[in-house]
Design a protein around this motif. Structure first.
Motif, PDB file in Angstrom:
ATOM      1  N   CYS A  25       0.806  -1.221   0.000  1.00 14.38           N
ATOM      2  CA  CYS A  25       0.000   0.000   0.000  1.00 14.38           C
ATOM      3  C   CYS A  25       0.839   1.271   0.000  1.00 14.38           C
ATOM      4  CB  CYS A  25      -0.960  -0.010   1.177  1.00 14.38           C
ATOM      5  SG  CYS A  25      -2.074  -1.437   1.170  1.00 14.38           S
ATOM      6  N   CYS A  26       1.913   1.308   0.779  1.00 15.82           N
ATOM      7  CA  CYS A  26       2.727   2.529   0.831  1.00 15.82           C
ATOM      8  C   CYS A  26       3.350   2.812  -0.535  1.00 15.82           C
ATOM      9  CB  CYS A  26       3.785   2.441   1.915  1.00 15.82           C
ATOM     10  SG  CYS A  26       4.859   1.011   1.807  1.00 15.82           S
ATOM     11  N   GLU A  27       3.773   1.769  -1.249  1.00 17.61           N
ATOM     12  CA  GLU A  27       4.328   1.956  -2.594  1.00 17.61           C
ATOM     13  C   GLU A  27       3.246   2.377  -3.579  1.00 17.61           C
ATOM     14  OE1 GLU A  27       6.719  -1.246  -4.106  1.00 17.61           O
ATOM     15  OE2 GLU A  27       7.779  -1.468  -2.198  1.00 17.61           O
ATOM     16  N   CYS A  28       2.074   1.805  -3.452  1.00 14.25           N
ATOM     17  CA  CYS A  28       0.949   2.130  -4.327  1.00 14.25           C
ATOM     18  C   CYS A  28       0.551   3.595  -4.172  1.00 14.25           C
ATOM     19  CB  CYS A  28      -0.228   1.210  -4.022  1.00 14.25           C
ATOM     20  SG  CYS A  28      -1.698   1.542  -5.010  1.00 14.25           S
ATOM     21  N   ILE A  29       0.411   4.028  -2.942  1.00 17.67           N
ATOM     22  CA  ILE A  29       0.016   5.418  -2.684  1.00 17.67           C
ATOM     23  C   ILE A  29       1.075   6.373  -3.221  1.00 17.67           C
ATOM     24  CG2 ILE A  29      -0.343   7.131  -0.857  1.00 17.67           C
ATOM     25  CD1 ILE A  29      -1.721   4.818   0.719  1.00 17.67           C
ATOM     26  N   THR A  30       2.344   6.070  -2.980  1.00 18.24           N
ATOM     27  CA  THR A  30       3.426   6.915  -3.476  1.00 18.24           C
ATOM     28  C   THR A  30       3.418   6.977  -4.993  1.00 18.24           C
ATOM     29  OG1 THR A  30       4.789   6.422  -1.548  1.00 18.24           O
ATOM     30  CG2 THR A  30       5.933   7.225  -3.511  1.00 18.24           C
TER      31      THR A  30
END
Length: 63
Positions: A25-30
């Motif tokens: 999720c953190c990579e997706c949001i970024t």
């Protein structure tokens, strides 16, 4: 905090299957934020399937 990729994947509603960020999720949001977009999980299913991740599409879908 430890990432729970398996659990995240089970809750991920994104239909873009070859995505290397699925469950991260953190990579997706970024990734989407850098493009002025929102992640697919924030859209209703019928809108998510269009792959239009624009803020405008998000607002239109939630009006």
């Amino acid at each position: 905090m430890e990432c729970t990729i398996t659990r995240n994947k089970s809750n991920c509603t994104c239909t873009y299957d070859p995505c290397p960020r699925k469950g991260k999720c953190c990579e997706c949001i970024t990734y989407h934020r850098q493009r002025g977009e929102l992640p697919g999980c924030l859209f209703p299913p019928e809108v998510e399937k269009t792959y239009d991740r624009s803020i405008e599409a998000f607002i239109k879908a939630h009006q």
